[in-house]
Design a protein around this motif. Structure first.
Motif, PDB file in Angstrom:
ATOM      1  N   HIS A  82      68.767  20.849  48.556  1.00  0.00           N
ATOM      2  CA  HIS A  82      67.339  20.556  48.456  1.00  0.00           C
ATOM      3  C   HIS A  82      66.498  21.716  48.967  1.00  0.00           C
ATOM      4  O   HIS A  82      65.507  22.104  48.331  1.00  0.00           O
ATOM      5  CB  HIS A  82      67.027  19.293  49.270  1.00  0.00           C
ATOM      6  N   MET A  83      66.895  22.292  50.092  1.00  0.00           N
ATOM      7  CA  MET A  83      66.115  23.381  50.680  1.00  0.00           C
ATOM      8  C   MET A  83      66.128  24.634  49.806  1.00  0.00           C
ATOM      9  O   MET A  83      65.148  25.371  49.741  1.00  0.00           O
ATOM     10  CB  MET A  83      66.634  23.708  52.073  1.00  0.00           C
ATOM     11  N   GLN A  84      67.247  24.886  49.145  1.00  0.00           N
ATOM     12  CA  GLN A  84      67.319  26.065  48.289  1.00  0.00           C
ATOM     13  C   GLN A  84      66.846  25.775  46.877  1.00  0.00           C
ATOM     14  O   GLN A  84      66.762  26.674  46.055  1.00  0.00           O
ATOM     15  CB  GLN A  84      68.748  26.614  48.273  1.00  0.00           C
ATOM     16  N   GLY A  85      66.504  24.498  46.617  1.00  0.00           N
ATOM     17  CA  GLY A  85      66.029  24.118  45.299  1.00  0.00           C
ATOM     18  C   GLY A  85      64.559  23.759  45.293  1.00  0.00           C
ATOM     19  O   GLY A  85      63.686  24.625  45.218  1.00  0.00           O
ATOM     20  N   ILE A  86      64.256  22.462  45.418  1.00  0.00           N
ATOM     21  CA  ILE A  86      62.897  21.984  45.165  1.00  0.00           C
ATOM     22  C   ILE A  86      62.018  21.904  46.406  1.00  0.00           C
ATOM     23  O   ILE A  86      60.822  21.624  46.299  1.00  0.00           O
ATOM     24  CB  ILE A  86      62.928  20.600  44.487  1.00  0.00           C
ATOM     25  N   ALA A  87      62.553  22.138  47.584  1.00  0.00           N
ATOM     26  CA  ALA A  87      61.739  22.042  48.805  1.00  0.00           C
ATOM     27  C   ALA A  87      60.623  23.081  48.786  1.00  0.00           C
ATOM     28  O   ALA A  87      60.812  24.197  48.281  1.00  0.00           O
ATOM     29  CB  ALA A  87      62.601  22.243  50.038  1.00  0.00           C
ATOM     30  N   PRO A  88      59.446  22.750  49.329  1.00  0.00           N
ATOM     31  CA  PRO A  88      58.365  23.734  49.411  1.00  0.00           C
ATOM     32  C   PRO A  88      58.811  24.979  50.168  1.00  0.00           C
ATOM     33  O   PRO A  88      59.565  24.887  51.140  1.00  0.00           O
ATOM     34  CB  PRO A  88      57.265  22.981  50.173  1.00  0.00           C
TER      35      PRO A  88
END
Length: 342
Positions: free
Chosen positions: A84-90
């Motif tokens: 999530h952090m390396q993908g869609i997270a701001p």
């Protein structure tokens, strides 16, 4: 005034304004905003506890006093959050992650397939530099580390990926100790009951902080002996307990021990996406450092069973870069040592 002259003056003015106010823009950015601290495990665990404690105090140390909220995102032992952090997270500083397991950043190095690249994130800071220990029940004839080379010591563990399995296996491989690991204890509490019943002699993979928090009577009543410390540095509370590094005979053994000790150094790390602007990176890192010294946070630490021994985001980066520079043959030997005799 000609068009080109006007354009040049306009560009120069814009450049001046951009260069003159980066700090102001970073400091103003978080005013009126929410920062979400994502936790890669369920609520109620230690990683969640540290994130929630940080959320209660970090905001007032960040310019603009943003509101901090905690959101749990369990799954795949914390790897869901990493994706999530390396993908869609701001990527603007409003999304911070609390790593669900301190060893996860070392997955790629240890041959575990992972999309997460720990060298390609922004490490904000680490709340606790931990020290693991090997403990033996007081009734055991084993009193020192040297005794482990003469007598078998039965230790309990949850499974092959647990430090309670890995550390004894590594010590057996490097130093000829006689640990015998009994797996299947689903929780540390079960291992502790087994120690009290005499089913196992001890365990080799818990932290000194954990021992103080959940079994303080074992310390005060001398129900256990601490045989060795497994960490990059010795804990100041345990000056007379040897470090595993005291027994290393060459650089290769020191490198193997460093590989398995490094996760303890970053026991409770927090990070943001690599795309985080430099000015906000600096702001969040320094505000994190201030929070770790905040009297209100330290007062809460005194009342809880949490411990704080922070290191900076820059130190976390340097630690990971150094460990990832370990020669491949040494990494292979470290992995083999962790598996034990087949």
């Amino acid at each position: 005034m000609g068009y080109r002259t006007s354009l040049a003056i306009g560009c120069a003015a814009a450049a001046f304004l951009m260069s003159a106010t980066p700090n102001a823009s970073a400091e103003d950015f978080f005013k009126g905003r929410d920062i979400t601290i994502f936790v890669g495990s369920t609520s109620g665990g230690p990683y969640d506890a540290y994130a929630r404690m940080l959320a209660r105090h970090w905001g007032r140390n960040i310019p603009g006093s943003p509101n901090l909220v905690v959101q749990n995102m369990p799954g795949a032992s914390g790897r869901r959050l990493m994706g999530h952090m390396q993908g869609i997270a701001p990527k603007d500083g409003t999304a911070i992650a609390a790593a669900a397991h301190r060893a996860l950043p070392f997955d790629p190095l240890m041959g575990v397939k992972a999309k997460f690249d720990p060298t390609n994130v922004t490490w904000i800071g680490n709340a606790n530099d931990e020290v693991n220990i090997c403990i033996v029940w007081h009734a055991s004839p084993i009193k020192t580390f040297d005794d482990l080379r003469k007598h078998e010591m039965v230790v309990g563990s949850g499974g092959p990926a647990s430090t309670d399995t890995i550390y004894p296996n590594v010590l057996n491989a490097l130093f000829g100790t006689k640990f015998r690991v009994v797996q299947g204890y689903e929780a540390a509490a079960q291992t502790h009951i087994a120690m009290e019943r005499g089913e196992v002699d001890g365990r080799c993979g818990m932290t000194w902080d954990t021992l103080q928090a959940i079994k303080p009577d074992w310390i005060t009543e001398k129900k256990v002996r601490i045989l060795v410390q497994f960490a990059l540095r010795k804990h100041p509370d345990l000056p007379d307990v040897p470090s595993v590094f005291d027994f290393a005979r060459n650089e290769e053994e020191r490198q193997i021990l460093a590989l398995w000790s490094a996760p303890n150094k970053m026991g409770r790390p927090f990070y943001a996406p690599i795309e985080l602007p430099k000015e906000r990176t600096e702001l969040l890192r320094r505000s994190f450092d201030r929070t770790m010294k905040d009297p209100a946070l330290l007062a809460e630490v005194e009342k809880t069973k949490l411990f704080v021994s922070p290191i900076t985001g820059e130190e976390v980066h340097a630690l990971i870069d150094g460990i990832y520079a370990t020669p491949a043959p040494v990494v292979a030997k470290a992995l083999e040592a962790s598996k034990g005799n087949k």
